[in-house]
Design an enzyme around this catalytic site. Structure first.
Site, PDB file in Angstrom:
ATOM      1  N   SER A   1       6.454   2.469  24.907  1.00  0.00           N
ATOM      2  CA  SER A   1       7.170   3.306  23.938  1.00  0.00           C
ATOM      3  C   SER A   1       7.104   4.753  24.390  1.00  0.00           C
ATOM      4  O   SER A   1       6.194   5.145  25.138  1.00  0.00           O
ATOM      5  CB  SER A   1       6.523   3.181  22.560  1.00  0.00           C
TER       6      SER A   1
ATOM      7  N   TYR B   1      -0.873   3.201  17.270  1.00  0.00           N
ATOM      8  CA  TYR B   1       0.260   2.719  18.071  1.00  0.00           C
ATOM      9  C   TYR B   1       0.397   3.541  19.339  1.00  0.00           C
ATOM     10  O   TYR B   1       0.549   2.996  20.444  1.00  0.00           O
ATOM     11  CB  TYR B   1       1.530   2.798  17.232  1.00  0.00           C
TER      12      TYR B   1
END
Length: 265
Positions: A143, A156
């Protein structure tokens, strides 16, 4: 362009929706045989029906956090197809959100278990397949958060940054055997996961869904130069290239699919 994927066998995780589902579609179009996996068998069945009626498309439910579940998936593939040539590790969750002082150990453990330990476990389980025959492709979906963390998504952010390091290490370990390992890092793609985020935002701000997306872009992601959510097909195209024979000199790379995003830290 001929990508050299005919007769290759690919396993795509998190394949019931979003980036995983679209990647499955493109790999099938390029002639690969694809095994879709995700948590829910009914979701997989529905996704497979929507994609195609094709004997090159198979599905089997699994949980990448579970060693036993991964072994069952591997046994299914061995009996059905033999071994895989390509692994696209796409499964993941946003996990716990909030400023650091609001997050518990359980919040961290849950998010890292899915987004780091899961990729480690599935890579270990299928590494023997990928090392066979002098040709293999392993793609991890990371990501933009891995390189520009957001303060309300630190578990995350941290897990995805670890995936980049893990993939880079693997790329050095097995390159001489013909196994190429790379990562793809999307930013704010139009998927069911970001749809849920935007629906929650629209309810909290008492605005329409589209207004929630626009305000998120303006306030939370102003550095996305294209000023929109990315599309799953835009990510799948990059993933498929990295799976292909055309990417034969790409190893240990991180491809950002992020609309021209510039780091803000």
């Amino acid at each position: 362009m001929e990508l050299g994927l005919k007769d290759k066998v690919a396993l795509v995780t998190g394949a019931a929706s979003g980036i995983g589902k679209e990647t499955t579609r493109v790999l099938l179009e390029e002639g690969a045989t694809v095994v879709m996996t995700d948590l829910d068998e009914e979701d997989l069945k529905q996704a497979a029906m929507e994609l195609t009626e094709n004997d090159r498309l198979l599905y089997f439910p699994s949980d990448i956090r579970s060693l036993e579940s991964l072994k069952q998936l591997h046994e299914y593939i061995k009996k059905s197809l033999g071994s895989i040539d390509i692994l696209v590790q796409n499964a993941g969750v946003t996990g716990a959100q909030g400023l650091f002082h609001t997050l518990s150990d359980d919040d961290w453990v849950y998010t890292i278990e899915q987004n780091l330990h899961g990729p480690v476990r599935i890579a270990r389980e299928f590494l023997p397949d990928l090392r066979e025959g002098g040709w293999g492709r392993l793609i991890f979906i990371s990501s933009e958060n891995a390189v520009q963390p957001y303060d309300n998504e630190l578990p995350y952010d941290s897990a995805k940054a670890a995936v980049l390091s893990f993939a880079k290490g693997l790329s050095r370990s097995y390159a001489k055997e013909g196994l190429l390992v790379n990562t793809v890092s999307p930013a704010f793609i139009e998927t069911p996961m970001t749809d849920r985020m935007m629906q929650k935002r629209s309810e909290e701000k008492k605005v329409s869904f589209d207004e929630a997306v626009d305000s998120f872009l303006d306030e939370e992601r102003p550095h996305i130069e294209l000023k929109r959510r990315g599309q799953t097909e835009e990510v799948a195209a990059v993933i498929t290239f990295l799976c292909s024979e055309k990417a034969s000199f790409v190893n240990g790379a991180n491809y950002r699919v992020d609309g021209g995003s510039v780091a803000t830290i």
